[in-house]
Design an enzyme around this catalytic site. Structure first.
Site, PDB file in Angstrom:
ATOM      1  N   GLU A  54      68.975  64.965  33.940  1.00  0.00           N
ATOM      2  CA  GLU A  54      69.698  64.283  35.008  1.00  0.00           C
ATOM      3  C   GLU A  54      71.201  64.228  34.703  1.00  0.00           C
ATOM      4  OE1 GLU A  54      65.923  61.729  34.292  1.00  0.00           O
ATOM      5  OE2 GLU A  54      67.093  63.237  33.219  1.00  0.00           O
ATOM      6  N   CYS A  77      64.915  57.950  32.046  1.00  0.00           N
ATOM      7  CA  CYS A  77      64.822  56.989  30.946  1.00  0.00           C
ATOM      8  C   CYS A  77      65.709  55.767  31.217  1.00  0.00           C
ATOM      9  CB  CYS A  77      65.204  57.636  29.627  1.00  0.00           C
ATOM     10  SG  CYS A  77      66.944  58.076  29.493  1.00  0.00           S
ATOM     11  N   CYS A  86      69.556  57.466  31.480  1.00  0.00           N
ATOM     12  CA  CYS A  86      69.808  58.286  32.667  1.00  0.00           C
ATOM     13  C   CYS A  86      69.854  57.424  33.926  1.00  0.00           C
ATOM     14  CB  CYS A  86      68.717  59.343  32.817  1.00  0.00           C
ATOM     15  SG  CYS A  86      68.732  60.585  31.508  1.00  0.00           S
ATOM     16  N   ARG A 186      53.851  81.168  20.725  1.00  0.00           N
ATOM     17  CA  ARG A 186      54.374  80.496  19.532  1.00  0.00           C
ATOM     18  C   ARG A 186      55.649  79.705  19.827  1.00  0.00           C
ATOM     19  NH1 ARG A 186      53.785  84.971  14.615  1.00  0.00           N
ATOM     20  NH2 ARG A 186      51.493  84.969  14.535  1.00  0.00           N
ATOM     21  N   ASN A 305      39.198  77.628  12.909  1.00  0.00           N
ATOM     22  CA  ASN A 305      38.953  77.450  14.343  1.00  0.00           C
ATOM     23  C   ASN A 305      37.772  76.507  14.575  1.00  0.00           C
ATOM     24  OD1 ASN A 305      41.002  79.259  14.844  1.00  0.00           O
ATOM     25  ND2 ASN A 305      39.668  80.973  15.371  1.00  0.00           N
TER      26      ASN A 305
END
Length: 369
Positions: A54, A77, A86, A186, A305
Site C-alpha cells: 500500500e 496493517c 499502512c 524452490r 517423504n
C-alpha cells in the site's frame, strides 16, 4: 462489491507474486489504486523490512489520492513493525474506499486495520470469494497462526510411483520442463529439506537458479542426518550454491564433527528421536519456526517423504509424474516410512490441481489427515 471491483482486486495477486523469495516471513501483498475508474498506481511488498504494498502504491502515485479507491489482497496493517502502519498512510492520503481480499490472520492485526479505517470514515469491503487470496498466502497463514512452517512434499516419479529403478538410477525420470518448474518451485520456499541418503547417493547442490543477485541466499539447505554422516566435501557446501546449510541430527552425532561443522558456518540442530532413532520432525519444525523459517520444500527420498506423512507435518504435495512404468519390487517408491495399515486412515489429497508439463503431469493438492 461488483465485477469491476473483483477485476481490480484480482490484479493484486500477480503483483504480490513479484515478492516471491524476498518477503518471507512476511506475506505476499499487492495493491492497486483506482481513481475515476482508472488505475493510477500499483505497488507490491518487495522485500522483508521494506515498505508494504500500500505504501509503495501511495508513494508511486503522481496525483492526489483524495477520493480514490485502494484494492489490496490482505488487510492493511495497523502496527509498527519494520515500517509504520499502512492504515495510517491510507487515511492520511484521503483514500475513500478500500477493498480487501481477506482479513490478516495475524492475531496482532486481524480486524484492527479494518476497524481503524472504518473509524476514520473509510468505506471498507471484504471479498466474499476469498479462497484465491488465502491460497496466495497459504504459507504465511499457517506460519503466523500455528507457529510452525508450511511443508510441501515434492517428488519426481514414474506413473507407478517409482523415483528410481532397481539399479538406483534416477536421472532422469521426469522431463526437462518438469525439472525447470521444480527449480522455480524452490524460489517459493525458505528451506529445502533432504535426507542424508540423498546427499550420499546424489550429492546435490540444491541451488536455485531462478534467483538473482539482489535476492537473499535462500532457500536454506537442510539435511536430516541422525548419525551426522554428511561428508565435509559434499556439493551442498560448494560456493557454487552459497545459501546457508543446516543439519538436523541427534545426540548420536559425533561432538568432534559437530564442532567441525560449526567452524564451517553450518548450523547444527540437535533433535530428539523416537523408537526408530530418526530425527523428530515435529520438534524440528518448531526449531525452524524459531529461526523464522516459514516454509519447507521436501525434496528427499522415500523415507523422508514418508516420514512427513507419518508425522503429519506435510501440508501440500507437488508430484511431478512422468508417463513411464518402471516396475520391479526392488525399484524405489516415492513414499516410504511406516505408512498406514487401515485404509480409513489413508492421507487424503484435496483441492487437486493438475498441470501438463510437456508429457508429464504436475499434481498438486492440499493434504488432509
Amino acid at each position: 462489491m461488483n465485477d469491476l471491483d473483483l477485476k481490480f482486486l484480482k490484479m493484486t495477486i500477480p503483483l504480490a507474486k513479484k515478492g516471491l523469495g524476498r518477503v518471507s516471513p512476511n506475506p505476499l501483498v499487492g495493491s492497486v489504486i483506482v481513481k475515476s475508474g482508472k488505475i493510477i498506481s500499483t505497488g507490491y511488498h518487495k522485500y522483508c523490512g521494506g515498505d508494504h504494498a500500500e505504501i509503495n502504491a501511495i508513494k508511486k502515485a503522481k496525483q492526489s489520492l483524495r477520493g480514490a479507491m485502494l484494492y489490496v489482497n490482505l488487510e492493511p496493517c495497523v502496527h509498527f513493525g519494520h515500517t509504520p502502519p499502512c492504515s495510517d498512510a491510507i487515511i492520511k492520503a484521503g483514500i475513500k474506499r478500500v477493498v480487501i481480499g481477506h482479513r490478516d490472520p495475524n492475531p496482532i492485526i486481524r480486524g484492527k486495520g479494518i476497524r481503524k479505517l472504518v473509524k476514520a470514515g473509510v468505506l471498507v469491503e471484504i471479498c466474499e470469494q476469498a479462497q484465491a487470496f488465502e491460497d496466495l498466502n497459504e504459507i504465511f497463514i499457517k506460519y503466523i497462526t500455528l507457529k510452525t512452517p508450511f511443508v510441501c512434499v515434492k517428488t519426481g516419479q514414474s506413473l507407478d510411483g517409482k523415483i528410481a529403478a532397481s539399479s538406483g538410477q534416477s536421472k532422469w525420470i521426469t522431463s526437462k520442463a518438469s525439472r525447470n518448474r521444480a527449480q522455480y518451485l524452490r524460489k517459493k520456499y525458505d528451506c529445502i529439506m533432504v535426507g542424508i541418503n540423498t546427499i550420499l547417493k546424489d550429492n546435490p547442490y540444491l541451488s536455485c537458479r531462478y534467483r538473482n543477485k539482489l535476492e537473499p541466499d535462500i532457500p536454506i539447505k537442510l539435511i536430516i542426518d541422525s548419525q551426522l554422516r554428511t561428508p565435509f566435501n559434499a556439493n551442498i557446501f560448494s560456493k557454487l550454491s552459497p545459501a546457508p546449510v543446516m543439519i538436523a541430527t541427534t545426540k548420536a552425532a559425533s561432538l568432534e564433527k559437530i564442532s567441525q561443522f560449526n567452524n564451517m558456518g553450518v548450523d547444527i540442530l540437535i533433535c530428539p528421536h523416537g523408537k526408530t532413532k530418526k530425527v523428530d520432525l515435529k520438534y524440528l519444525m518448531n526449531q525452524l519456526y524459531k529461526h523464522e523459517i516459514s516454509s519447507v520444500l521436501v525434496e528427499g527420498g522415500a523415507q523422508i517423504n514418508g516420514a512427513c506423512f507419518d508425522d503429519k507435518i506435510a501440508d501440500k504435495i507437488s508430484f511431478f509424474t512422468a508417463p513411464k512404468i518402471i516396475g520391479g519390487e526392488n525399484a524405489i517408491n516415492s513414499i516410504g516410512g511406516e505408512g498406514i495399515s487401515n485404509l480409513q486412515k489413508a492421507v487424503i489429497i484435496d483441492k487437486i490441481k493438475i498441470t501438463k508439463l510437456d508429457k508429464d503431469l504436475l499434481i498438486e493438492g492440499k493434504v488432509k489427515y
